[in-house]
Scaffold this motif. Structure first.
Motif, mmCIF file in Angstrom:
data_model
loop_
_atom_site.group_PDB
_atom_site.id
_atom_site.type_symbol
_atom_site.label_atom_id
_atom_site.label_comp_id
_atom_site.label_asym_id
_atom_site.label_seq_id
_atom_site.Cartn_x
_atom_site.Cartn_y
_atom_site.Cartn_z
ATOM 1 N N ARG A 27 -31.349 -92.019 -60.468
ATOM 2 C CA ARG A 27 -31.592 -91.310 -61.719
ATOM 3 C C ARG A 27 -32.343 -92.184 -62.723
ATOM 4 O O ARG A 27 -33.209 -91.701 -63.458
ATOM 5 N N ALA A 28 -32.044 -93.477 -62.745
ATOM 6 C CA ALA A 28 -32.734 -94.373 -63.685
ATOM 7 C C ALA A 28 -34.215 -94.491 -63.333
ATOM 8 O O ALA A 28 -35.089 -94.496 -64.211
ATOM 9 N N ALA A 29 -34.521 -94.553 -62.007
ATOM 10 C CA ALA A 29 -35.923 -94.657 -61.605
ATOM 11 C C ALA A 29 -36.669 -93.363 -61.900
ATOM 12 O O ALA A 29 -37.829 -93.378 -62.326
ATOM 13 N N VAL A 30 -35.996 -92.212 -61.677
ATOM 14 C CA VAL A 30 -36.642 -90.932 -61.963
ATOM 15 C C VAL A 30 -36.923 -90.801 -63.456
ATOM 16 O O VAL A 30 -37.995 -90.345 -63.882
ATOM 17 N N ALA A 31 -35.962 -91.232 -64.293
ATOM 18 C CA ALA A 31 -36.165 -91.161 -65.741
ATOM 19 C C ALA A 31 -37.301 -92.073 -66.184
ATOM 20 O O ALA A 31 -38.109 -91.706 -67.047
ATOM 21 N N ALA A 32 -37.377 -93.275 -65.580
ATOM 22 C CA ALA A 32 -38.466 -94.198 -65.929
ATOM 23 C C ALA A 32 -39.809 -93.637 -65.514
ATOM 24 O O ALA A 32 -40.818 -93.778 -66.235
ATOM 25 N N ARG A 33 -39.851 -92.966 -64.329
ATOM 26 C CA ARG A 33 -41.109 -92.369 -63.871
ATOM 27 C C ARG A 33 -41.567 -91.253 -64.810
ATOM 28 O O ARG A 33 -42.732 -91.186 -65.195
#
Length: 577
Positions: A27-33
Motif C-alpha cells: 500500500r505504501a508503494a502504491v500510494a507513492a506511485r
C-alpha cells in the motif's frame, strides 16, 4: 514479497499472491506511485524543440524536412489539429526554402541525407545560412553530415555555425566529440587540420585533447589528496564505480581513461556534474592558457580574414636543389576591419545592473571595459585562482583577481561608461587595424627546424578580394636568428617601429641598427614596464639623452631608458645617428 527458506536453508523471496492468485501490492508503494504520477501530471508541458519552433514561427514560415508522417499544428482558428505528411512533403518543403518562400528550415537526420541546403548560386534564396546545431546527440558523424548540408561548393556565402547547448557541463562531452571529429575530418579530406573545424571550437572545448588528458591525470591526484571541493574520493568511487586507489592505499598507476571518466560523470546529478566539470575545466583552461602564452598552442591552420594585405618585402630563404621549390620570408602589412561590440549587444549579453558586473576605466590609457566573473583556474596544487573577464569594445582579456587589484583599472560611473563605450565604437568604425607580420611560405619542411620552436602558428591570410597566403608566422624578434640559422647574415635591418612593438609585445631583447651595438629590452622597474637600452658607450651618454633618452641610477649603476610615450621617435633618431 513473501520470504521463505529453500531446501539448503537459505532465505529466499518471491512475489506474494492471495488465494485467488492476484498479486499482493504494497500500500505504501502504491500510494507513492500515485503521488508521483499526480505531481508529474501537474507539471507544465514541455514541448519538443521542433514543435516549439513551429508553434513560435508558424508552419507558413518554417520548412520542415524530417521523417515525421504526422504532426500537430495550430490552425488559423487557434485550435490544434493533426496533419498527415506524405513522403513528397520533404521535397516540397525543401523547394520552398531554396526558393525563399520559407525563410526557416528545420531538418533532422532523416532530412539531412542526400539533400543540400546551401546558398547555391543557382537558387533563388542565396541569403547567408545561419546553421544552429541543436540536439547533436552522441554520434559525431551524423552531426558532421548535417553541418555539411549547408556548406557546399558553388555557394554565394559560407554558413555561420552556431552550436546550441544547455548549462549542463556534461554536454561538452558531446560537443568535444564533434570538435575532434571535425578536425580529424579536415585532416583526412584536405590534408590539414582545422579545415573541418574552421576554428569553430576553442582548444579548451575539446575534452579529449592532450591538455584535457593531462588535466584529468592531475584531477585524479587532487581527488586522491582530498583537495577538491566538489566531491570526495570515497563518494566519487561509490557514485561512479571507478576505483583509483590501490589495496595498499596508494594512487593507482592505471587510471581510468578520459572517455570512461566522462561517461561515468554523465550519470551523476546535474549539480554535482557541474561542480566537477568546473574544477576539471579550470585545470584544462590553465594548461591551454599557459600554452597560448608560451606560443606553443597547436591550433592547426588558423584563417585570418583581412580587408587587404600588401607584401612589403620578399626575402628568399632557400631554394631546393632537386625540385627547385623555394622558401620565402614575406613581410606583410595587413589591414583588418574592426568589429566592435555594440553597447546594445553588451546590454543584451550582460546585465549592467548586476552588482557583479563592474564598469571600469584605465586611468592611463582612458579605455573602458566591463569586468565580469570568469571561471577560476585550478593550479596543480589544488589552489583556486579567481579570474575576471574584461569585455572591451574590440577584444576580451582575462586577469586574475590579484592582477586586477594592482592594475590601473578603476570603477567608473554608468553614464560615463556608456559615453566612452560608444565613443570607442565610433572611433573603431572610422578606421582599420593595420599591422605587420612576417610569414614563412613555400617549401617549409626543410627549414622547419630553423623556425622558432616557441611560436608555432600556421595561418592563412585571406583577403576580401580572394587572394590568400598560407605559411607559418615568424615573430619579428626571431627574424635575425632565422637569417643567421640559414647562413644569410643579419638580413635587412628591421624598422624601428617593428623593433619597439616586438620588444613590448614579447619581452624579447632585440638589436637596434645603429653605430653602437645597442640592444633594446623590456625591464621591470618599480613595478612598471620600461624600455631599456644596453650596450651603450659612456662617452656618448649625452648624445643619447639629446635624442630623448633618460637615465636613472639603480644600485649605484647608471641605466639608460627610452620613454614609452616617444619610443618610436627616439629609436628612429638613434638608428639614423
Amino acid at each position: 514479497m513473501a520470504v521463505f527458506t529453500d531446501e539448503n536453508g537459505n532465505p529466499r523471496s518471491e512475489p506474494m499472491i492471495d488465494e485467488q492468485g492476484n498479486p499482493v501490492l504494497c500500500r505504501a508503494a502504491v500510494a507513492a506511485r500515485d503521488r508521483m504520477i499526480e505531481q508529474l501530471c501537474a507539471l507544465p508541458p514541455i514541448a519538443p524543440a521542433l514543435d516549439a519552433i513551429i508553434e513560435r514561427f508558424g508552419v507558413d514560415a518554417i520548412a520542415e524536412v524530417t521523417g515525421r508522417s504526422r504532426r500537430l499544428i495550430v490552425g488559423a482558428d487557434g485550435r490544434q489539429k493533426l496533419q498527415s505528411r506524405s513522403p513528397r512533403a520533404n521535397l516540397v518543403e525543401t523547394k520552398a526554402f531554396m526558393d525563399g518562400d520559407k525563410r526557416i528550415l528545420v531538418f533532422s537526420d532523416a532530412g539531412g541525407t542526400g539533400r543540400s541546403y546551401h546558398a547555391d548560386l543557382s537558387a533563388k534564396n542565396q541569403a547567408r545560412r545561419v546553421h544552429f546545431l541543436l540536439e547533436p546527440g552522441w554520434r559525431a558523424d551524423a552531426a558532421i553530415q548535417g553541418l555539411g548540408r549547408t556548406n557546399r561548393t558553388n555557394q554565394a556565402s559560407a554558413p555561420l555555425f552556431r552550436p546550441v547547448t544547455t548549462d549542463v557541463r556534461g554536454e561538452r562531452r558531446f560537443i568535444s566529440t564533434i570538435a575532434r571529429r571535425l578536425d580529424s575530418l579536415g585532416a583526412l579530406t584536405r590534408g590539414q587540420r582545422q579545415t573541418g573545424g574552421q576554428n569553430l571550437f576553442d582548444p579548451a572545448d575539446n575534452l579529449e585533447s592532450s591538455y584535457a588528458k593531462e588535466a584529468l591525470h592531475r584531477w585524479f591526484g587532487l581527488l586522491f589528496q582530498g583537495k577538491l571541493d566538489a566531491v570526495s574520493l570515497r563518494r566519487f568511487q561509490e557514485l561512479t564505480g571507478l576505483s583509483i586507489e590501490n589495496p595498499d592505499g596508494s594512487l593507482a598507476d592505471d587510471l581510468p581513461p578520459i572517455q570512461r571518466w566522462l561517461n561515468r560523470i554523465l550519470a551523476l546529478p546535474i549539480a554535482l556534474q557541474n561542480a566537477i566539470f568546473d574544477e576539471f575545466l579550470g585545470l584544462v583552461e590553465a594548461r591551454v592558457d599557459a600554452a597560448r602564452a608560451a606560443g606553443t598552442l597547436d591550433l592547426g591552420v588558423e584563417t585570418i580574414a583581412v580587408e587587404r594585405y600588401e607584401i612589403v618585402s620578399d626575402t628568399l630563404l632557400r631554394t631546393d636543389t632537386i625540385s627547385g621549390a623555394t622558401t620565402h620570408l614575406l613581410e606583410l602589412e595587413i589591414a583588418r576591419a574592426l568589429k566592435p561590440l555594440t553597447f546594445e549587444r553588451l546590454e543584451g549579453l550582460h546585465a549592467l545592473a548586476d552588482p557583479q558586473h563592474r564598469p571600469v576605466r584605465n586611468v592611463r590609457s582612458g579605455r573602458i571595459a566591463l569586468v565580469v566573473p570568469a571561471r577560476s583556474l585550478l593550479t596543480d596544487e589544488g589552489a583556486r585562482i579567481a579570474r575576471f573577464e574584461l569585455i572591451r569594445p574590440l577584444k576580451r582579456t582575462w586577469m586574475s583577481a590579484d592582477d586586477l587589484a594592482e592594475s590601473n583599472w578603476e570603477p567608473v560611473d554608468h553614464e560615463i561608461f556608456r559615453e566612452c563605450w560608444r565613443g570607442e565604437i565610433d572611433e573603431a568604425a572610422a578606421s582599420l587595424s593595420v599591422e605587420r607580420l612576417h610569414l614563412a611560405t613555400g617549401l617549409l619542411l626543410p627549414v622547419w627546424d630553423k623556425l622558432p620552436v616557441d611560436h608555432v602558428r600556421v595561418s592563412r591570410i585571406a583577403a576580401r578580394d580572394g587572394r590568400s597566403l598560407l605559411g607559418r608566422e615568424v615573430p619579428a624578434a626571431h627574424v635575425p636568428a632565422l637569417y643567421r640559422a640559414l647562413g644569410l647574415g643579419e638580413g635587412a635591418p628591421l624598422a624601428p617601429h617593428v623593433v619597439v612593438e616586438a620588444v613590448l609585445a614579447t619581452g624579447r631583447a632585440m638589436e637596434v641598427a645603429s653605430v653602437d651595438p645597442l640592444t633594446l629590452k623590456r625591464s621591470l622597474v618599480n613595478g612598471a614596464q620600461r624600455l631599456e637600452l644596453t650596450g651603450w658607450l659612456a662617452a656618448r651618454l649625452d648624445w643619447y639623452k639629446a635624442q630623448g633618452c633618460f637615465t636613472e641610477i639603480i644600485r649605484f649603476q647608471t641605466r639608460l631608458f627610452v620613454p614609452l610615450e616617444t619610443a618610436l621617435d627616439v629609436v628612429s633618431a638613434i638608428t639614423r645617428g
